[in-house]
Scaffold this motif. Sequence first.
Motif, PDB file in Angstrom:
ATOM      1  N   ALA A   1      81.816   1.263  35.333  1.00 38.52           N
ATOM      2  CA  ALA A   1      82.912   1.780  36.250  1.00 38.52           C
ATOM      3  C   ALA A   1      82.828   3.319  36.337  1.00 38.52           C
ATOM      4  O   ALA A   1      83.015   3.843  37.849  1.00 38.52           O
ATOM      5  CB  ALA A   1      84.145   1.555  35.344  1.00 38.52           C
ATOM      6  N   LEU A   2      82.260   3.996  35.391  1.00 40.17           N
ATOM      7  CA  LEU A   2      81.935   5.359  35.545  1.00 40.17           C
ATOM      8  C   LEU A   2      80.846   5.651  36.574  1.00 40.17           C
ATOM      9  O   LEU A   2      81.068   6.675  37.595  1.00 40.17           O
ATOM     10  CB  LEU A   2      81.703   6.163  34.449  1.00 40.17           C
ATOM     11  CG  LEU A   2      81.307   7.560  34.326  1.00 40.17           C
ATOM     12  CD1 LEU A   2      82.425   8.516  34.824  1.00 40.17           C
ATOM     13  CD2 LEU A   2      81.104   7.977  32.791  1.00 40.17           C
ATOM     14  N   LEU A   3      79.999   5.103  36.650  1.00 36.75           N
ATOM     15  CA  LEU A   3      78.742   4.926  37.582  1.00 36.75           C
ATOM     16  C   LEU A   3      79.241   4.751  39.022  1.00 36.75           C
ATOM     17  O   LEU A   3      78.920   5.506  39.802  1.00 36.75           O
ATOM     18  CB  LEU A   3      77.711   3.892  37.299  1.00 36.75           C
ATOM     19  CG  LEU A   3      76.588   4.296  38.105  1.00 36.75           C
ATOM     20  CD1 LEU A   3      75.735   5.442  38.016  1.00 36.75           C
ATOM     21  CD2 LEU A   3      75.572   2.682  37.954  1.00 36.75           C
ATOM     22  N   ALA A   4      80.280   3.552  39.163  1.00 34.33           N
ATOM     23  CA  ALA A   4      80.787   3.065  40.390  1.00 34.33           C
ATOM     24  C   ALA A   4      81.587   4.407  40.954  1.00 34.33           C
ATOM     25  O   ALA A   4      81.374   4.861  42.051  1.00 34.33           O
ATOM     26  CB  ALA A   4      81.584   2.042  40.327  1.00 34.33           C
TER      27      ALA A   4
ATOM     28  N   ALA B   1      79.925  15.219  40.155  1.00 28.72           N
ATOM     29  CA  ALA B   1      80.377  14.025  39.809  1.00 28.72           C
ATOM     30  C   ALA B   1      79.191  13.428  38.862  1.00 28.72           C
ATOM     31  O   ALA B   1      79.373  12.865  37.736  1.00 28.72           O
ATOM     32  CB  ALA B   1      80.653  13.152  40.906  1.00 28.72           C
ATOM     33  N   LEU B   2      78.076  13.694  39.288  1.00 27.11           N
ATOM     34  CA  LEU B   2      76.887  13.061  38.723  1.00 27.11           C
ATOM     35  C   LEU B   2      76.457  13.778  37.335  1.00 27.11           C
ATOM     36  O   LEU B   2      76.262  13.148  36.400  1.00 27.11           O
ATOM     37  CB  LEU B   2      75.637  13.205  39.460  1.00 27.11           C
ATOM     38  CG  LEU B   2      74.160  12.132  38.751  1.00 27.11           C
ATOM     39  CD1 LEU B   2      74.889  10.914  38.596  1.00 27.11           C
ATOM     40  CD2 LEU B   2      73.276  12.455  40.050  1.00 27.11           C
ATOM     41  N   LEU B   3      76.776  14.985  37.129  1.00 27.30           N
ATOM     42  CA  LEU B   3      76.641  15.844  35.953  1.00 27.30           C
ATOM     43  C   LEU B   3      77.802  15.418  34.872  1.00 27.30           C
ATOM     44  O   LEU B   3      77.578  15.138  34.062  1.00 27.30           O
ATOM     45  CB  LEU B   3      76.670  17.300  36.084  1.00 27.30           C
ATOM     46  CG  LEU B   3      75.112  17.981  36.384  1.00 27.30           C
ATOM     47  CD1 LEU B   3      74.596  17.615  37.742  1.00 27.30           C
ATOM     48  CD2 LEU B   3      75.097  19.434  35.802  1.00 27.30           C
ATOM     49  N   GLY B   4      78.986  15.135  35.594  1.00 31.56           N
ATOM     50  CA  GLY B   4      79.956  14.448  34.879  1.00 31.56           C
ATOM     51  C   GLY B   4      79.725  13.286  34.272  1.00 31.56           C
ATOM     52  O   GLY B   4      80.131  12.926  33.165  1.00 31.56           O
ATOM     53  N   CYS B   5      79.102  12.263  34.988  1.00 31.82           N
ATOM     54  CA  CYS B   5      78.804  11.013  34.764  1.00 31.82           C
ATOM     55  C   CYS B   5      77.554  11.079  33.674  1.00 31.82           C
ATOM     56  O   CYS B   5      77.626  10.166  32.725  1.00 31.82           O
ATOM     57  CB  CYS B   5      78.228  10.346  35.948  1.00 31.82           C
ATOM     58  SG  CYS B   5      77.644   8.595  35.741  1.00 31.82           S
ATOM     59  N   ALA B   6      76.686  12.210  33.609  1.00 29.52           N
ATOM     60  CA  ALA B   6      75.771  12.161  32.489  1.00 29.52           C
ATOM     61  C   ALA B   6      76.329  12.579  31.435  1.00 29.52           C
ATOM     62  O   ALA B   6      75.963  11.624  30.334  1.00 29.52           O
ATOM     63  CB  ALA B   6      74.660  13.210  33.039  1.00 29.52           C
ATOM     64  N   ALA B   7      77.127  13.418  31.461  1.00 31.31           N
ATOM     65  CA  ALA B   7      77.762  13.573  29.951  1.00 31.31           C
ATOM     66  C   ALA B   7      78.807  12.814  29.555  1.00 31.31           C
ATOM     67  O   ALA B   7      78.692  12.252  28.289  1.00 31.31           O
ATOM     68  CB  ALA B   7      78.384  15.027  30.006  1.00 31.31           C
ATOM     69  N   GLY B   8      79.536  12.008  30.399  1.00 26.69           N
ATOM     70  CA  GLY B   8      80.453  10.979  30.118  1.00 26.69           C
ATOM     71  C   GLY B   8      79.681   9.793  29.471  1.00 26.69           C
ATOM     72  O   GLY B   8      80.056   9.070  28.486  1.00 26.69           O
ATOM     73  N   LEU B   9      78.450   9.391  30.104  1.00 24.84           N
ATOM     74  CA  LEU B   9      77.777   8.187  29.643  1.00 24.84           C
ATOM     75  C   LEU B   9      77.121   8.501  28.328  1.00 24.84           C
ATOM     76  O   LEU B   9      77.062   7.814  27.389  1.00 24.84           O
ATOM     77  CB  LEU B   9      76.452   7.814  30.469  1.00 24.84           C
ATOM     78  CG  LEU B   9      77.079   7.227  31.892  1.00 24.84           C
ATOM     79  CD1 LEU B   9      75.914   6.932  33.048  1.00 24.84           C
ATOM     80  CD2 LEU B   9      77.813   5.763  31.670  1.00 24.84           C
ATOM     81  N   GLY B  10      76.614   9.725  28.252  1.00 25.63           N
ATOM     82  CA  GLY B  10      76.142  10.334  26.952  1.00 25.63           C
ATOM     83  C   GLY B  10      77.142   9.993  25.758  1.00 25.63           C
ATOM     84  O   GLY B  10      76.849   9.478  24.659  1.00 25.63           O
ATOM     85  N   ALA B  11      78.427  10.646  25.694  1.00 29.19           N
ATOM     86  CA  ALA B  11      79.528  10.373  25.050  1.00 29.19           C
ATOM     87  C   ALA B  11      79.804   8.948  24.820  1.00 29.19           C
ATOM     88  O   ALA B  11      79.878   8.369  23.590  1.00 29.19           O
ATOM     89  CB  ALA B  11      80.610  11.051  25.421  1.00 29.19           C
ATOM     90  N   LEU B  12      79.988   7.921  25.912  1.00 26.71           N
ATOM     91  CA  LEU B  12      80.255   6.749  25.410  1.00 26.71           C
ATOM     92  C   LEU B  12      79.380   5.933  24.831  1.00 26.71           C
ATOM     93  O   LEU B  12      79.646   5.137  24.299  1.00 26.71           O
ATOM     94  CB  LEU B  12      80.511   6.208  27.481  1.00 26.71           C
ATOM     95  CG  LEU B  12      80.946   4.829  27.603  1.00 26.71           C
ATOM     96  CD1 LEU B  12      82.289   4.996  27.109  1.00 26.71           C
ATOM     97  CD2 LEU B  12      80.950   4.691  29.070  1.00 26.71           C
ATOM     98  N   LEU B  13      78.196   6.093  25.378  1.00 29.64           N
ATOM     99  CA  LEU B  13      77.105   5.311  24.693  1.00 29.64           C
ATOM    100  C   LEU B  13      76.772   5.666  23.302  1.00 29.64           C
ATOM    101  O   LEU B  13      76.274   4.762  22.649  1.00 29.64           O
ATOM    102  CB  LEU B  13      75.761   5.183  25.729  1.00 29.64           C
ATOM    103  CG  LEU B  13      75.715   4.800  27.063  1.00 29.64           C
ATOM    104  CD1 LEU B  13      74.487   4.985  27.639  1.00 29.64           C
ATOM    105  CD2 LEU B  13      76.066   3.511  27.082  1.00 29.64           C
ATOM    106  N   ALA B  14      77.036   6.710  23.017  1.00 26.40           N
ATOM    107  CA  ALA B  14      77.214   7.157  21.600  1.00 26.40           C
ATOM    108  C   ALA B  14      78.313   6.705  20.830  1.00 26.40           C
ATOM    109  O   ALA B  14      78.522   6.915  19.586  1.00 26.40           O
ATOM    110  CB  ALA B  14      76.714   8.757  21.562  1.00 26.40           C
ATOM    111  N   GLY B  15      79.187   5.889  21.507  1.00 27.43           N
ATOM    112  CA  GLY B  15      80.300   5.421  20.840  1.00 27.43           C
ATOM    113  C   GLY B  15      81.645   6.199  20.572  1.00 27.43           C
ATOM    114  O   GLY B  15      82.550   5.850  19.839  1.00 27.43           O
TER     115      GLY B  15
END
Lengths: 358, 358
Positions: free
Chosen positions: B160-163, B205-219
């Motif tokens: 969803a974040l990527l979309a 948006a894409l730098l926000g996505c990078a940081a957001g995904l980092g946090a998300l995938l780390a749980g």
Amino acid sequence: MTEHLHRTALTRPTALESMERCRELVDPALRRTVHGLHRDVRDVAAYAFGWCDLDGTARAAGGGKGLRPALALLTAEAVGGRPEAAVPGAVAVELVHVFSLLHDDIMDGDEQRRHRETAWKAFGVGRALLAGDALLALALAALTENVGHLPPNAVTAATALLADTLVELVNGQAADAAFELRPWTGPRAVTVHEYTGMAAGKTGALLGCAAGLGALLAGAPAPTVAAMTRMGRDLGTAFQAVDDLLGIWGDPAVTGKPVFNDLRRRKKTLPLIHALSAGALGQEIAELLDRPLDTADAEWTLHRTAALIRKADGDTQTAAQARRDLDRAVAALGTVTTHPGAASDLVALAEFVADRRH
Amino acid sequence: MTEHLHRTALTRPTALESMERCRELVDPALRRTVHGLHRDVRDVAAYAFGWCDLDGTARAAGGGKGLRPALALLTAEAVGGRPEAAVPGAVAVELVHVFSLLHDDIMDGDEQRRHRETAWKAFGVGRALLAGDALLALALAALTENVGHLPPNAVTAATALLADTLVELVNGQAADAAFELRPWTGPRAVTVHEYTGMAAGKTGALLGCAAGLGALLAGAPAPTVAAMTRMGRDLGTAFQAVDDLLGIWGDPAVTGKPVFNDLRRRKKTLPLIHALSAGALGQEIAELLDRPLDTADAEWTLHRTAALIRKADGDTQTAAQARRDLDRAVAALGTVTTHPGAASDLVALAEFVADRRH
């Protein structure tokens, strides 16, 4: 079961009626999705969907047939779900379909589609390219928004199916483009096997995705989703084979393209690939294809080439291949559908794919 | 907290060292992902990533700085996760980044990037376009494959974040292109507010996505993911502001672009937009920008324009805006990170973004 489905179909809506019913369910969601885009890409998208003319005037009847959204909704019904459940999937596959048309027309340099200028011709390459990207982004968004009622692993499975489909689509498109550089005959000629693999990616994957998403969003178990995905893929390769027949022998008034269009464009389509492998006849066809088309006898050359492809059974072998894929799809439906009445609408849609004139 | 982070940073790796460490973790996964593509798009992708030259020769050091993958991995560490957990997210954002470069270069008609021909110039528009599509498809695949160990709703949140990111990216790109048609001054001129909105989409948006995904995938929990996404977005708009400064005053030997490049291209960048709003000075700049650039005094005109932008404080206002966004990002880090040591690597990366020379 298959026989039963065929009999039931007589009292059921026609494929065109089903597609119209599905369109009424999907269209509002599709328009809502596109509406959120920046005006400059939204206008291109609205034109590509056939919702408006170049000057922005709304068009009463426009766009494509809506085969993919209908496939998603009818598959949902065939596994016992409500068609509304599959709307996000239907929206996603239609967005991907129009994305691929926008980008394909740029890549192929095609200037006409559905009796109108292509989007890149009308709006420029940059805007058409960006509009395609926008539709792809929205396709993913369609599967991640408004799906809160679904179990998270259904959403994950849906986005994974979309991801695999997109990769296949691109690889199929690349294979199709690479075929252009291959010789007509000889050991490096494109084989029927290679062609079938390309068509499975370029056309089969997205129809498979439509059916798979329909089943998935309706809550069907994984084996049913997989079977419906395969069913849609078979329908897709049948669709492509019929498309190839229409690309040579389709009525220009109906297809919106010149007669013998794919021969003019030197496209390596299935009827041609079959015919080229037919010994001396194939050699004769290859020689005709090497003639320039800017001479006075060009139309004669095209007529003669088309006639030789028929003589080499290129058309009948292609039609037989389409029929085999279609029969396999219909047989699969007989084994996995839980709602024969609804499934017969799917069969009608499948038969329409094989018998269509445009 | 922020002060503490700054002090700790002295004994921690530099931003370049962090990026190199992250690259070593991400590169194998990135190459594996791209490897599955059809050869004709894979070759274009490998060139665009800087992995090889036009003739296919491998390049020792190539490609970009890997800022986005590093941001994903360092964010994962800052919330107490292992960097490996964020690799699918790092792969996804880097794929999206190179996708956007491939398509942007087509749209802008740019012929040079990083001292080399752009992909469309080297391989043709069709192949570069399709390679871009392929990378976008793979980005989605990266987030739906090899993530079986994650809870399904983390995968759903990631896609969803990527979309959302992709839709913002396209809208930002469309807004940027639309700015080109607006006048330099007057009521229809592009405002700083509009520019900031565009940059938030195109770059934030894409730098926000990078940081957001980092946090998300780390749980990390949802509020932390949201805070990290905002942090990345602020870093992104700071990055864009610095990019705009370099686009005018960057050293050609370092940027690989001609001096005053964005002025030559008549790009409406932040320093220029600030300066154009400065009364009589702005009017003088607008008149210079209307002069043709094919005359003998073109270089003088560019020098003069750049000097006037400085006189109107276009550069200092832009630098101040970058600093404000950066400070906000660093302050956010201080409030949400659980691992100050790891967070100081992120601060070093952020400072690098603001101080970079290319």
